[in-house]
Design a protein around this motif. Structure first.
Motif, PDB file in Angstrom:
ATOM      1  N   GLU A 223     -72.248 -83.240  17.710  1.00 42.33           N
ATOM      2  CA  GLU A 223     -73.082 -83.074  18.892  1.00 42.33           C
ATOM      3  C   GLU A 223     -72.225 -83.203  20.143  1.00 42.33           C
ATOM      4  OE1 GLU A 223     -76.354 -85.786  18.763  1.00 42.33           O
ATOM      5  OE2 GLU A 223     -77.086 -85.028  16.828  1.00 42.33           O
ATOM      6  N   GLY A 224     -72.533 -82.397  21.157  1.00 46.17           N
ATOM      7  CA  GLY A 224     -71.754 -82.479  22.380  1.00 46.17           C
ATOM      8  C   GLY A 224     -72.261 -81.526  23.439  1.00 46.17           C
ATOM      9  N   LYS A 225     -71.785 -81.746  24.643  1.00 44.98           N
ATOM     10  CA  LYS A 225     -72.091 -80.859  25.762  1.00 44.98           C
ATOM     11  C   LYS A 225     -70.816 -80.268  26.358  1.00 44.98           C
ATOM     12  CE  LYS A 225     -74.604 -80.448  30.114  1.00 44.98           C
ATOM     13  NZ  LYS A 225     -75.251 -81.126  31.256  1.00 44.98           N
ATOM     14  N   TYR A 226     -69.674 -80.876  26.069  1.00 42.04           N
ATOM     15  CA  TYR A 226     -68.388 -80.450  26.625  1.00 42.04           C
ATOM     16  C   TYR A 226     -67.454 -80.046  25.489  1.00 42.04           C
ATOM     17  CZ  TYR A 226     -70.003 -82.890  30.840  1.00 42.04           C
ATOM     18  OH  TYR A 226     -70.728 -83.308  31.927  1.00 42.04           O
ATOM     19  N   VAL A 227     -66.704 -78.976  25.722  1.00 45.44           N
ATOM     20  CA  VAL A 227     -65.698 -78.499  24.772  1.00 45.44           C
ATOM     21  C   VAL A 227     -64.401 -78.297  25.538  1.00 45.44           C
ATOM     22  CG1 VAL A 227     -64.989 -76.588  23.296  1.00 45.44           C
ATOM     23  CG2 VAL A 227     -67.346 -77.426  23.189  1.00 45.44           C
ATOM     24  N   ARG A 228     -63.320 -78.761  24.970  1.00 41.18           N
ATOM     25  CA  ARG A 228     -62.008 -78.648  25.631  1.00 41.18           C
ATOM     26  C   ARG A 228     -60.999 -78.032  24.674  1.00 41.18           C
ATOM     27  NH1 ARG A 228     -59.504 -81.652  30.075  1.00 41.18           N
ATOM     28  NH2 ARG A 228     -57.240 -81.609  29.869  1.00 41.18           N
ATOM     29  N   TYR A 229     -60.410 -76.914  25.092  1.00 41.15           N
ATOM     30  CA  TYR A 229     -59.331 -76.266  24.353  1.00 41.15           C
ATOM     31  C   TYR A 229     -58.011 -76.698  24.971  1.00 41.15           C
ATOM     32  CZ  TYR A 229     -55.965 -72.608  23.105  1.00 41.15           C
ATOM     33  OH  TYR A 229     -54.836 -71.944  22.680  1.00 41.15           O
ATOM     34  N   ASN A 230     -57.097 -77.201  24.158  1.00 40.80           N
ATOM     35  CA  ASN A 230     -55.764 -77.617  24.605  1.00 40.80           C
ATOM     36  C   ASN A 230     -54.721 -76.690  23.999  1.00 40.80           C
ATOM     37  OD1 ASN A 230     -56.599 -80.221  25.929  1.00 40.80           O
ATOM     38  ND2 ASN A 230     -57.255 -80.663  23.832  1.00 40.80           N
ATOM     39  N   ASN A 231     -54.047 -75.935  24.822  1.00 41.71           N
ATOM     40  CA  ASN A 231     -53.057 -74.985  24.334  1.00 41.71           C
ATOM     41  C   ASN A 231     -51.759 -75.680  23.951  1.00 41.71           C
ATOM     42  OD1 ASN A 231     -52.324 -72.113  23.961  1.00 41.71           O
ATOM     43  ND2 ASN A 231     -50.724 -72.632  25.436  1.00 41.71           N
ATOM     44  N   ILE A 232     -51.078 -75.136  22.955  1.00 40.02           N
ATOM     45  CA  ILE A 232     -49.730 -75.571  22.607  1.00 40.02           C
ATOM     46  C   ILE A 232     -48.794 -74.366  22.622  1.00 40.02           C
ATOM     47  CG2 ILE A 232     -48.268 -76.585  20.812  1.00 40.02           C
ATOM     48  CD1 ILE A 232     -50.694 -78.282  19.993  1.00 40.02           C
ATOM     49  N   GLU A 233     -49.206 -73.300  21.897  1.00 42.55           N
ATOM     50  CA  GLU A 233     -48.344 -72.126  21.810  1.00 42.55           C
ATOM     51  C   GLU A 233     -49.166 -70.940  21.324  1.00 42.55           C
ATOM     52  OE1 GLU A 233     -44.498 -70.617  19.118  1.00 42.55           O
ATOM     53  OE2 GLU A 233     -45.523 -72.507  18.649  1.00 42.55           O
ATOM     54  N   VAL A 234     -49.014 -69.789  21.973  1.00 40.88           N
ATOM     55  CA  VAL A 234     -49.618 -68.548  21.500  1.00 40.88           C
ATOM     56  C   VAL A 234     -48.568 -67.452  21.559  1.00 40.88           C
ATOM     57  CG1 VAL A 234     -51.928 -69.228  22.288  1.00 40.88           C
ATOM     58  CG2 VAL A 234     -50.480 -67.830  23.775  1.00 40.88           C
ATOM     59  N   PRO A 235     -48.739 -66.354  20.805  1.00 43.79           N
ATOM     60  CA  PRO A 235     -47.746 -65.274  20.826  1.00 43.79           C
ATOM     61  C   PRO A 235     -47.658 -64.604  22.189  1.00 43.79           C
ATOM     62  CG  PRO A 235     -49.183 -65.100  18.908  1.00 43.79           C
ATOM     63  CD  PRO A 235     -49.792 -66.127  19.804  1.00 43.79           C
ATOM     64  N   GLY A 236     -46.485 -64.048  22.482  1.00 39.47           N
ATOM     65  CA  GLY A 236     -46.320 -63.242  23.683  1.00 39.47           C
ATOM     66  C   GLY A 236     -45.863 -64.027  24.889  1.00 39.47           C
ATOM     67  N   ASN A 237     -45.688 -63.287  25.995  1.00 34.32           N
ATOM     68  CA  ASN A 237     -45.170 -63.891  27.221  1.00 34.32           C
ATOM     69  C   ASN A 237     -46.196 -64.745  27.936  1.00 34.32           C
ATOM     70  OD1 ASN A 237     -42.691 -62.517  26.904  1.00 34.32           O
ATOM     71  ND2 ASN A 237     -43.531 -60.680  27.871  1.00 34.32           N
ATOM     72  N   ASN A 238     -47.482 -64.411  27.768  1.00 33.29           N
ATOM     73  CA  ASN A 238     -48.521 -65.078  28.543  1.00 33.29           C
ATOM     74  C   ASN A 238     -49.585 -65.688  27.646  1.00 33.29           C
ATOM     75  OD1 ASN A 238     -47.993 -64.345  31.533  1.00 33.29           O
ATOM     76  ND2 ASN A 238     -47.760 -62.396  30.457  1.00 33.29           N
ATOM     77  N   PHE A 239     -50.161 -66.783  28.116  1.00 32.30           N
ATOM     78  CA  PHE A 239     -51.336 -67.357  27.477  1.00 32.30           C
ATOM     79  C   PHE A 239     -52.560 -66.836  28.217  1.00 32.30           C
ATOM     80  CE2 PHE A 239     -54.183 -71.301  27.638  1.00 32.30           C
ATOM     81  CZ  PHE A 239     -54.969 -70.856  26.586  1.00 32.30           C
ATOM     82  N   ALA A 240     -53.388 -66.074  27.509  1.00 31.56           N
ATOM     83  CA  ALA A 240     -54.573 -65.490  28.125  1.00 31.56           C
ATOM     84  C   ALA A 240     -55.717 -65.511  27.118  1.00 31.56           C
ATOM     85  CB  ALA A 240     -54.297 -64.064  28.585  1.00 31.56           C
ATOM     86  N   LEU A 241     -56.921 -65.653  27.635  1.00 34.48           N
ATOM     87  CA  LEU A 241     -58.129 -65.671  26.815  1.00 34.48           C
ATOM     88  C   LEU A 241     -59.172 -64.751  27.430  1.00 34.48           C
ATOM     89  CD1 LEU A 241     -58.460 -69.501  26.150  1.00 34.48           C
ATOM     90  CD2 LEU A 241     -58.480 -67.781  24.335  1.00 34.48           C
ATOM     91  N   SER A 242     -59.934 -64.077  26.574  1.00 36.05           N
ATOM     92  CA  SER A 242     -61.052 -63.294  27.086  1.00 36.05           C
ATOM     93  C   SER A 242     -62.373 -64.039  26.938  1.00 36.05           C
ATOM     94  CB  SER A 242     -61.144 -61.945  26.368  1.00 36.05           C
ATOM     95  OG  SER A 242     -61.461 -62.116  25.007  1.00 36.05           O
ATOM     96  N   GLU A 243     -62.485 -64.895  25.923  1.00 32.34           N
ATOM     97  CA  GLU A 243     -63.760 -65.587  25.718  1.00 32.34           C
ATOM     98  C   GLU A 243     -63.574 -66.761  24.763  1.00 32.34           C
ATOM     99  OE1 GLU A 243     -67.967 -65.175  26.881  1.00 32.34           O
ATOM    100  OE2 GLU A 243     -66.172 -64.033  27.402  1.00 32.34           O
ATOM    101  N   ILE A 244     -64.223 -67.875  25.092  1.00 35.32           N
ATOM    102  CA  ILE A 244     -64.390 -68.981  24.149  1.00 35.32           C
ATOM    103  C   ILE A 244     -65.875 -69.062  23.844  1.00 35.32           C
ATOM    104  CG2 ILE A 244     -64.226 -71.462  23.786  1.00 35.32           C
ATOM    105  CD1 ILE A 244     -61.787 -71.536  25.523  1.00 35.32           C
ATOM    106  N   ARG A 245     -66.212 -68.909  22.584  1.00 34.53           N
ATOM    107  CA  ARG A 245     -67.621 -68.905  22.173  1.00 34.53           C
ATOM    108  C   ARG A 245     -67.890 -70.121  21.280  1.00 34.53           C
ATOM    109  NH1 ARG A 245     -69.092 -63.618  19.446  1.00 34.53           N
ATOM    110  NH2 ARG A 245     -71.044 -63.614  20.618  1.00 34.53           N
ATOM    111  N   VAL A 246     -68.928 -70.851  21.620  1.00 38.33           N
ATOM    112  CA  VAL A 246     -69.310 -72.049  20.876  1.00 38.33           C
ATOM    113  C   VAL A 246     -70.659 -71.775  20.228  1.00 38.33           C
ATOM    114  CG1 VAL A 246     -69.734 -74.529  20.994  1.00 38.33           C
ATOM    115  CG2 VAL A 246     -68.100 -73.465  22.580  1.00 38.33           C
ATOM    116  N   PHE A 247     -70.733 -71.960  18.906  1.00 36.72           N
ATOM    117  CA  PHE A 247     -71.954 -71.653  18.168  1.00 36.72           C
ATOM    118  C   PHE A 247     -72.570 -72.918  17.579  1.00 36.72           C
ATOM    119  CE2 PHE A 247     -69.560 -67.628  17.841  1.00 36.72           C
ATOM    120  CZ  PHE A 247     -70.519 -66.766  18.374  1.00 36.72           C
ATOM    121  N   GLY A 248     -73.883 -72.949  17.578  1.00 35.29           N
ATOM    122  CA  GLY A 248     -74.605 -74.065  16.992  1.00 35.29           C
ATOM    123  C   GLY A 248     -76.079 -73.943  17.292  1.00 35.29           C
ATOM    124  N   LEU A 249     -76.713 -75.095  17.490  1.00 31.72           N
ATOM    125  CA  LEU A 249     -78.137 -75.113  17.822  1.00 31.72           C
ATOM    126  C   LEU A 249     -78.401 -76.154  18.892  1.00 31.72           C
ATOM    127  CD1 LEU A 249     -79.801 -74.749  14.304  1.00 31.72           C
ATOM    128  CD2 LEU A 249     -79.953 -73.122  16.206  1.00 31.72           C
TER     129      LEU A 249
END
Length: 601
Positions: free
Chosen positions: A483-509
């Motif tokens: 259960e929660g109201k807050y979600v936090r993504y902590n980056n460490i490493e992703v492929p390529g020159n830049n860290f970029a995201l188009s969407e973070i989707r959280v599923f539940g009820l």
């Protein structure tokens, strides 16, 4: 009962109660499929770097599954249709396969074709896991967007075509003589846009100048003695890209247009498109349709893959279940609901999102004239000086955020509008000037995800800090819901020159009430009977609405999911077909009852 027996019985009762109380989280999957998509070679001369997966050909072979994808320099293997491992072949086409075809002949050999140049040998193997393939000695011409089909009697057919002018064609081949052409060649089907609205070219089936859609991606399924010739239209870059069907008693035709077309269609929601695919039969008899979804952010040809359960109804009409098609769905191992929406809703939509830094925030949309409209968002901060990012919870795969650096100092925090019970996450990474071209090994996404009820006290629920997985569309299901109201993504490493995201989707009820049923639903068919206008009264607390329609009250096979609107205009109907419509509202707590079905003549 003696004292020892009583203690044992009491202990077993406690254990049994604990097991009953602990929720069993089902196995699920989510579109777009979570595989390690390949970086493309075409457009690399223009320094455009992006991943893509399109035109899937999936076959079952000896109880397991193999998936071939355009220009991927190899293919994927799965035992369950959910988790896929890449196989690097020992011999393959120089530029990867293009619009591939594959066929399992009586569990003895897998045949494959898909040369990007439009000609080449048909390969075969009896051990696809090994990556060893043998080419036939013959040269096949005109095999762009091909489908190899070998009937039960051993007669072989090659269907092909990718054009806004020319039809889908077929030619017979001799399987036992190097797949040489036998001389039987026929033209089969073409688009009829003046009758079939969904075949019209353009986003939402509209283009101001180009009127002819593309017919491509032929695929053949034999079921109960009938031949179902599938084809894609009107263009891979559009939200309305889907698959239709013509039916015949013979692989050579004549073919009759299926009255409930398109059979695979997903024009609304987060990721759009469900065309140019293949239908594969699972070992338990369930059919699945794999298709192509249009991401189309870095390029029109930037695409992803999807999978939907497929059925044949009492009339022999082929149809796929694409309702809530980019929400979590029961995995193929579910005994009764495989492929259906599992009931988890979107908790993160329009959540307040703060980020560690912001190099760039972009909104893109495909306009009606086939161009991409680009808007750079101004840097926006909260009253507390936090950097805001609205593009990460807007349900658009084309919009994206780019961090200042690709390191472990970058993070994203979402405060959801309401607390909820969280079951799963989908992280949609974006390729922004990644600088990677062609298939590259050793790529990995490393991160952690935390959840909090108050924004102060955090619990790590996902730890991929040491992961070796390459997951550009990471779908992560928690072993136990939190259960929660807050979600936090902590980056460490992703492929390529830049860290970029188009969407973070959280599923539940969520913990609130489902929205009430829609009132005032109106459907007006236009003078051009391929077009229809829909409107309804807003429902308090609804995130969005799911419009369903079909050729009978009990055959509402198509749907279009929309957010934040009370009207919609569609150009995808067949001119001479009578339709039935219904609508339902939804939010983070669930889905309302659908309205009574309206008959629209």
């Amino acid at each position: 009962m003696n004292k020892l027996s009583f203690i044992i019985a009491s202990t077993l009762l406690v254990i049994s109660s604990t097991i009953r109380a602990q929720e069993i989280v089902p196995q699920t999957y989510c579109n777009p499929l979570d595989i390690d998509y390949t970086y493309m070679v075409y457009n690399s001369a223009r320094n455009i770097s992006y991943r893509s997966g399109a035109d899937p050909a999936v076959v079952e072979f000896r109880g397991e599954y193999y998936m071939f994808v355009t220009r991927s320099f190899g293919y994927w293997h799965s035992t369950n249709l959910v988790t896929w491992d890449f196989i690097k072949p020992q011999q393959w086409f120089f530029e990867g396969s293009n619009a591939p075809t594959a066929f399992n002949y009586k569990d003895s050999l897998v045949y494959f074709a898909g040369d990007p140049a439009g000609y080449g040998s048909i390969l075969y193997t009896d051990d696809p896991k090994s990556g060893k393939w043998t080419p036939t000695a013959s040269i096949s011409n005109n095999i762009q967007d091909s489908e190899l089909f070998i009937d039960d009697d051993g007669k072989s057919y090659l269907y092909w075509g990718s054009s806004n002018v020319h039809p889908i064609r077929v030619k017979m081949l001799d399987k036992d003589d190097r797949f040489l052409e036998t001389g039987v060649r026929k033209e089969l089907i073409n688009l009829v846009e003046e009758e079939h609205g969904w075949e019209r070219f353009g986003e939402n089936n509209f283009h101001p100048t180009l009127k002819e859609g593309y017919m491509e991606g032929a695929s053949m399924t034999k079921h109960n003695g009938k031949y179902y010739l599938q084809y894609a239209a009107p263009g891979t870059q559009f939200n309305v890209y889907g698959d239709g069907v013509y039916i015949s008693d013979s692989p050579l035709g004549p073919f009759t247009y299926m009255k409930n077309n398109p059979m695979s269609f997903k024009p609304g929601g987060f990721t759009n498109g469900a065309g140019h695919g293949i239908t594969v039969k699972q070992t338990n008899g369930q059919y699945w349709h794999f298709g192509t979804m249009a991401l189309a952010s870095n390029s029109h040809w930037e695409r992803r893959l999807c999978m939907f359960p497929t059925y044949f109804d009492d009339e022999g009409l082929m149809h796929s279940n694409t309702h809530y098609g980019d929400y979590p769905r029961y995995a193929p191992n579910h005994p009764t609901k495989a492929g259906e929406h599992c009931g988890w809703m979107l908790l993160s939509y329009k959540g307040k999102t703060t980020v560690s830094s912001s190099k760039q925030q972009i909104k893109k949309s495909t306009s009606t004239d086939d161009e991409v409209e680009i808007t750079e968002m101004p840097l926006e901060k909260s009253d507390d000086g936090e950097i805001l990012s609205k593009v990460l919870t807007d349900e658009s795969p084309k919009s994206f955020w780019v961090a200042e650096a690709n390191d472990d100092q970058q993070w994203v925090e979402i405060e959801m509008l309401n607390p909820g019970k969280i079951y799963a996450f989908q992280l949609n990474f974006h390729d922004h000037e990644s600088g990677i071209y062609t298939r590259t090994e050793g790529l990995r996404h490393r991160f952690t995800i935390e959840v909090s009820a108050d924004g102060q006290n955090w619990k790590t629920v996902v730890d991929r800090s040491k992961s070796y997985q390459d997951t550009p569309n990471a779908y992560i299901v928690l072993s136990q819901a939190v259960e929660g109201k807050y979600v936090r993504y902590n980056n460490i490493e992703v492929p390529g020159n830049n860290f970029a995201l188009s969407e973070i989707r959280v599923f539940g009820l969520g913990f609130g009430k489902k929205p009430s049923s829609v009132k005032g639903f109106m459907v007006d068919r236009e003078e051009d009977r391929r077009d229809v206008s829909l409107s309804w009264r807003p429902v308090k607390g609804a995130q969005g609405y799911n419009i369903k329609w079909g050729i009978a009250p009990d055959k509402l096979y198509q749907s279009w999911l929309v957010y934040d609107t009370t009207e919609h205009f569609m150009r995808c109907l067949d001119r001479d077909t009578q339709y039935y419509f219904s609508i339902e509202s939804f939010n983070e707590n669930g889905i309302s009852e659908k309205t009574e079905v309206l008959e629209v003549k």
